[in-house]
Design an enzyme around this catalytic site. Sequence first.
Site, PDB file in Angstrom:
ATOM      1  CG  HIS A 136      18.268 -42.552 -48.979  1.00 41.68           C
ATOM      2  ND1 HIS A 136      18.229 -43.887 -48.652  1.00 41.68           N
ATOM      3  CD2 HIS A 136      19.088 -42.450 -50.049  1.00 41.68           C
ATOM      4  CE1 HIS A 136      18.987 -44.566 -49.500  1.00 41.68           C
ATOM      5  NE2 HIS A 136      19.518 -43.720 -50.361  1.00 41.68           N
ATOM      6  CG  ASP A 179      16.091 -50.272 -57.014  1.00 39.23           C
ATOM      7  OD1 ASP A 179      16.756 -49.708 -57.897  1.00 39.23           O
ATOM      8  OD2 ASP A 179      16.520 -50.486 -55.873  1.00 39.23           O
ATOM      9  NE  ARG A 227      21.686 -48.608 -62.110  1.00 38.06           N
ATOM     10  CZ  ARG A 227      21.466 -47.962 -60.957  1.00 38.06           C
ATOM     11  NH1 ARG A 227      20.454 -48.298 -60.177  1.00 38.06           N
ATOM     12  NH2 ARG A 227      22.236 -46.970 -60.592  1.00 38.06           N
ATOM     13  CB  SER A 248      17.918 -46.884 -58.058  1.00 35.69           C
ATOM     14  OG  SER A 248      18.330 -47.680 -56.991  1.00 35.69           O
ATOM     15  CE  LYS A 259      16.580 -48.464 -53.385  1.00 38.07           C
ATOM     16  NZ  LYS A 259      17.877 -48.984 -53.779  1.00 38.07           N
TER      17      LYS A 259
HETATM   18  N1  URA Z   1      21.785 -46.504 -53.991  1.00 42.57           N
HETATM   19  C1  URA Z   1      20.696 -47.057 -54.562  1.00 42.57           C
HETATM   20  O1  URA Z   1      19.785 -47.492 -53.857  1.00 42.57           O
HETATM   21  N2  URA Z   1      20.611 -47.074 -55.898  1.00 42.57           N
HETATM   22  C2  URA Z   1      21.583 -46.601 -56.715  1.00 42.57           C
HETATM   23  O2  URA Z   1      21.444 -46.656 -57.914  1.00 42.57           O
HETATM   24  C3  URA Z   1      22.715 -46.044 -56.110  1.00 42.57           C
HETATM   25  C4  URA Z   1      22.779 -46.000 -54.738  1.00 42.57           C
END
Ligand code: URA
Length: 433
Positions: free
Chosen positions: A82, A161, A168, A183, A187
Amino acid sequence: MRAYDIIKKKRDGLALSHEEINYFIDGYVKGEIADYQASALCMAIYFRGMDGREITDLTLAMRDSGEVLDVKFGEGLRIDKHSTGGVGDKTSLVIAPIVASLGVTVAKMSGRGLGHTGGTVDKLESIEGFCVEMPVEKFESIVKKTGIAIVGQSATLAPADKKLYALRDVTATVDSIPLIASSIMSKKLAAGDDCIVLDVKTGSGSFMKSVDKSEELARCMVDIGKRAGKKIVALVTDMDVPLGFAIGNSLEVIEAIETLKGNGPKDLVEICLSLSAYMLHLVGKGSVDECKKLAQKAIDDGSALIKFKEMVSAQGGDESWIDDTSLFPKAKFTREVKADEDGYIYSVNAEGYGESSLLLGAGRNTKEDKIDFCAGITLSKKRGDSVKKGDVIATLYTSNPSSLDKAEEKLLASTVISSARPQSNPIVYKVVE
Ligand code: URA
């Protein structure tokens, strides 16, 4: 328990308990806690921070707000990579087939992009017919057959999220390490991979502008992963300048294909080999050095390219476009951007280049915006290159000619030409294990 007391406690700089965090996330997802209270808590976290235990509790509460994928996809460990996101970042398109060609299962769920260019799945959709939305059973059968698939992230993963991130985004609370780390990791943990390699970007085109802050984010995410029982490593990598020469969806896919054919730009090749090496190492294919050689061989002998074509074909894409990239549609309007003085390209603001590509139509301002797959930028000069007045430094591509003036202005304002030659940056700054 009351949301008010939880917000007040964090506002006053105290650590929240496991129960308080679960209560808040659960109540927020059910609609029992209002957006204004959740944004107040995010702001309190932004200023007061969280300790490692709190961040892990927040991550797990968000992971458990939805489905946790529990599909085995075959023998062996499943791995994902990621990236925290950057300009011209097409590494997943290169790395996933490299690793899969070496017998490692890659069942990747990837988000769509809001911002400069699309996310990985948007980029893949620029290949005619490529399908990224499918039921889990189909995803599973493709991975079992080919060892690789890249699909859009299921809406059932980490809904807390999704709701919080949207909040946010409009309350100036995105760039907080506990909130970014929880966050992303909620995932990743919900997707159910056994091993995770994180590419934490640093520099002008990333969330974290300094190496120290990026390292702090990397440590925080590695800590969460370890506490959740995952094999995990993070690389802090350069995003002070765009990666490779292409920015924009189909332009980036073409550059990724060229990289798989052995013709990739040096920075992109180096980062892809490093990330692939750590992925292969985590699943037990050898030392990092040995794994880097394996990754290089997968490019040299064509096996990574064959794997990419297998994935494209299994997901409904037109494989002939991979053999002949001239089949990708071309933008109707182009403009060459020229240097206005002699010297060296001293610095490039990657975020500014990203904003220029967004103006051209390569990304989205809102979820509803449609991406122009052909739009974007190709760079003719990168940081450190010498230029003469009038040399082409970049070419802009778009379907909307009225965007060209502003995009050119943005690109020039983001480029500094100087008589001094800049020092070169490393591609990989740190490895956090
Ligand atoms: N990518 C995400 O999935 N969450 C964040 O808070 C910042 C980047």
